[in-house]
Design an enzyme around this catalytic site. Structure first.
Site, short mmCIF file in Angstrom:
data_model
loop_
_atom_site.label_atom_id
_atom_site.label_comp_id
_atom_site.label_asym_id
_atom_site.label_seq_id
_atom_site.Cartn_x
_atom_site.Cartn_y
_atom_site.Cartn_z
CB CYS A 1 -0.94 0.10 1.19
SG CYS A 1 -2.21 -1.15 1.21
NE ARG B 1 4.55 1.52 -0.27
CZ ARG B 1 5.55 1.24 0.55
NH1 ARG B 1 6.77 1.49 0.19
NH2 ARG B 1 5.32 0.73 1.73
CD1 TRP C 1 -0.57 -6.17 -3.39
CD2 TRP C 1 -0.68 -6.79 -1.25
NE1 TRP C 1 -0.31 -7.51 -3.33
CE2 TRP C 1 -0.37 -7.92 -2.04
CE3 TRP C 1 -0.80 -6.95 0.13
CZ2 TRP C 1 -0.17 -9.18 -1.49
CZ3 TRP C 1 -0.60 -8.21 0.67
CH2 TRP C 1 -0.29 -9.31 -0.13
CG ASN D 1 1.71 0.25 4.23
OD1 ASN D 1 1.28 -0.86 3.92
ND2 ASN D 1 2.99 0.56 4.23
N GLY D 2 -0.53 -1.43 6.30
CA GLY D 2 -0.17 -2.36 7.37
C GLY D 2 -1.20 -3.45 7.50
CD GLU E 1 15.08 -13.99 -9.88
OE1 GLU E 1 14.72 -14.50 -8.81
OE2 GLU E 1 14.72 -12.87 -10.26
CE LYS F 1 11.67 -12.19 -11.45
NZ LYS F 1 12.40 -11.51 -10.43
CD GLU G 1 7.72 -11.74 -9.57
OE1 GLU G 1 7.77 -10.89 -8.71
OE2 GLU G 1 8.73 -12.18 -10.14
CG HIS H 1 16.05 -38.27 -7.06
ND1 HIS H 1 16.44 -39.55 -6.72
CD2 HIS H 1 17.18 -37.63 -7.44
CE1 HIS H 1 17.75 -39.67 -6.87
NE2 HIS H 1 18.22 -38.51 -7.31
CE LYS I 1 10.76 -3.37 -7.09
NZ LYS I 1 11.23 -4.65 -7.66
#
Ligand code: F6R
Length: 608
Positions: free
Chosen positions: A2, A28, A81, A105-106, A480, A484, A487, A503, A603
């Site tokens: 947020c 955010r 968010w 925000n929180g 990574e 990516k 995401e 395996h 982010k």
């Protein structure tokens, strides 16, 4: 998560300033946006969210404001968010109670308990933020003292929370409060800016700035703020330079393509070639303590955790004991470590709640805490004893790209520095540095293959399942690459060390399953070839990242990366990551996904 923005100043275009501030904080969270401002003696409030328009942007919020010439010099804004409650207009901030408007925000962890303190049937949203403003209003009605009411409610909240309040009854003032989060106050020529992170200060000449520390409340006027004064620091101007997309369509594209220059910046002034060593000013003062460290622990989340995995492999390769931890798991997994161990916290934003939780835990234990951070003056940068900035510049794309490669280069510098304190010889140090300085150019060479990688994304866009596979150092690249792709293109992707396929994961291989294998000319190449044969023997489809000149006929498609001398094979991940970033980016475009706003993500992850 947020983004909070506020303006209290002397200029009449406050609404424009707040809209711009919200826009700069979109990284955010982008589930909804909202603004509340005072014009004359009236507060106006407008909001937009996903339930009203999928893919809305700041212009949709601006369009809602009927008076385009509105005069206003005080107001608050928010980009959300979602945590408590869906992505709807009703849940969008600012939330209100009588004349009080709040952006928050929180995460109020005791939300259900606090709800009982107010008349729950008056709630119009599903959010914890509305509960906060209703509680403040309730106490304010009884006491008539807004600051005391805010202080009292902040004390009641469990969890990390930051709020900014505008009150119809206090026309020249805004009120900010922090408990365990981050909020910045900046004094500019045109008034005071309040923002969740410094990217919202762009475009202002900031004269003074200050973090509102935990448990503080600020009364913000148009020219300054009242709080129990602490040192006022001058903001780092370079970090505030305005950023645009530099002709690119998306921030992610811009950030991928600037990696050559970024890594030159990460290394600049830090290489001492004739001594085979690295110069790291941020940790120089504790050089003596670092020499006696027994094990280095690396802690991070997501991409930063992948960098931790790389650090562990590299440190061990140089004979230094190291271990990687996923931050959100650390405190609950009864970690065993000794008094002579040190902790490195890797974080692009420096604000990640899960990572901060571990910093605070380690501070209690008394071990050395070090930061590998991008954003100067961020929470982790401030909390740790010392550290090294990765110097990636502002990263706006939600999917981390340039910060990851800058983290890897910083880790190499650190490894050289710490290994030289131990057994590494000058010659070895010199050799690594000579190879390291070639990396930016090699990255630029990979970036030139953008068209062929774009064609691959087009060719593979129908595949719904991906494995990303690599051995030894390149298992990190696989981690990574997989993160990516899922995401930003929402494809199902998993990563494994290549040798693990037999395996279990091989069971899924068939002609509809694509394996992206990172297999350059390193010490585990021949073992990797055997594993790729096992995939091909089951009719799997393989895209291979190979060293230049290796035609690797086993694969259906190859992407070549420049060769690295075998003894420096640990540098491959820095260049092998680039084609996977491009592949994910172009795949997202092929599938009509916005790479800068991947769904459900933000982010800066300030909730634990
Ligand atoms: C992935 C990504 C996230 C972050 C993670 C940690 O592209 O960006 O996985 O790496 O949320 O963030 P920082 O590095 O800010 O602590």
């Amino acid at each position: 998560m947020c983004g909070i923005f506020g303006y209290n100043g002397i200029e009449p275009d406050g609404v424009k300033k707040i809209l711009e501030g919200i826009h700069r904080l979109e990284h955010r969270g982008y589930d909804s946006m909202g603004i509340a401002f005072l014009t004359g003696d009236k507060v106006e409030c407008f909001k937009v969210a996903e339930d009203e328009k999928v893919g809305f942007d700041i212009k949709d919020l601006a369009k809602k404001i009927p008076n385009k010439k509105v005069i206003c010099n005080i107001g608050i804004g928010h980009t959300r968010w979602a945590t408590y409650g869906g992505k709807t207009v009703k849940n969008a901030h600012p939330h209100f109670s009588n004349g009080l408007f709040i952006v928050h925000n929180g995460n109020v962890e005791n939300f259900e308990a606090l709800k009982k303190e107010i008349d729950a049937h008056t709630l119009y949203s599903e959010t914890d933020s509305e509960v906060i403003v209703k509680l403040i209003d309730k106490i304010f009605q009884d006491t008539g003292d807004l600051v005391k009411s805010i202080e009292k409610v902040m004390k009641m909240l469990v969890g990390a929370n930051v709020i900014l309040i505008m009150s119809k009854d206090h026309p020249g003032q805004l009120f900010a409060a922090n408990k365990g989060g981050t909020i910045l106050l900046g004094k500019s020529d045109s008034g005071v800016i309040i923002a969740s992170d410094p990217s919202a200060f762009e475009g202002y000449h900031i004269i003074k700035k200050r973090n509102l520390e935990t448990n503080e409340v600020a009364v913000i006027h148009s020219d300054f703020w009242d709080i129990i004064a602490k040192e006022v620091v001058t903001i780092e101007e370079d970090y505030l330079q305005d950023i645009d997309k530099n002709g690119c369509d998306f921030y992610m594209e811009k950030e991928i393509f600037e990696q050559g220059a970024v890594l030159r910046g990460t290394m600049s002034g830090r290489l001492i070639l004739d001594k085979g060593n690295a110069r790291l000013g941020g940790i120089n003062e504790i050089a003596r303590e670092l020499r006696n460290v027994e094990t280095f622990h690396f802690v991070g989340c997501g991409t930063a955790y992948n960098a931790c995995s790389y650090a562990t492999l590299l440190f061990n390769r140089f004979g230094i004991s190291a271990r990687a931890w996923i931050a959100s798991e650390f405190c609950y997994s009864h970690p065993v470590f000794g008094p002579n161990d040190a902790f490195f916290f890797i974080s692009q934003s420096g604000e990640t709640a899960d990572t901060i939780e571990v910093v605070e835990e380690i501070q209690i234990k008394g071990n050395i805490c070090l930061g590998i951070v991008n954003v100067p003056d961020s929470r982790i940068a401030r909390l740790t004893d010392a550290g090294v900035y990765i110097r990636a510049g502002k990263e706006k794309g939600v999917a981390s790209t340039k910060a990851f490669t800058a983290q890897l280069v910083t880790i190499v510098l650190l490894a050289i520095y710490l290994a030289r304190q131990r057994k590494m010889t000058i010659d070895t140090g010199m050799g690594i540095i000579e190879e390291l300085i070639l990396i930016p150019e090699k990255i630029e060479k990979v970036l030139k293959q953008k068209n062929s990688i774009k064609r691959l994304a087009e060719k593979y866009k129908e595949f719904k399942n991906y494995y990303f596979l690599g051995r030894y150092f390149n298992s990190v690249v696989a981690q990574e690459g997989s993160l990516k792709l899922k995401e930003i293109s929402y494809m199902h992707a998993e990563s494994y060390p290549l040798g693990e396929m037999k395996h279990g994961p091989l069971a899924l291989i068939d002609p509809s399953f694509c394996s992206v294998v990172i297999i350059p000319n390193d010490s585990v190449h021949s073992k990797g070839v055997v594993n790729v044969r096992e995939i091909k023997g089951r009719d799997g489809v393989v895209i291979a990242i190979v060293a230049e000149g290796n035609s690797f006929e086993l694969a259906d498609d190859i992407i070549e990366i420049p060769e690295i001398k075998p003894r420096y094979e640990y540098l491959y991940p820095i260049i092998a990551t680039i084609p996977l970033q491009l592949f994910s980016y172009y795949m997202a475009l092929e599938l009509n996904c916005n790479p800068d706003k991947p769904r459900n993500l933000a982010k800066t992850v300030t909730v634990g």
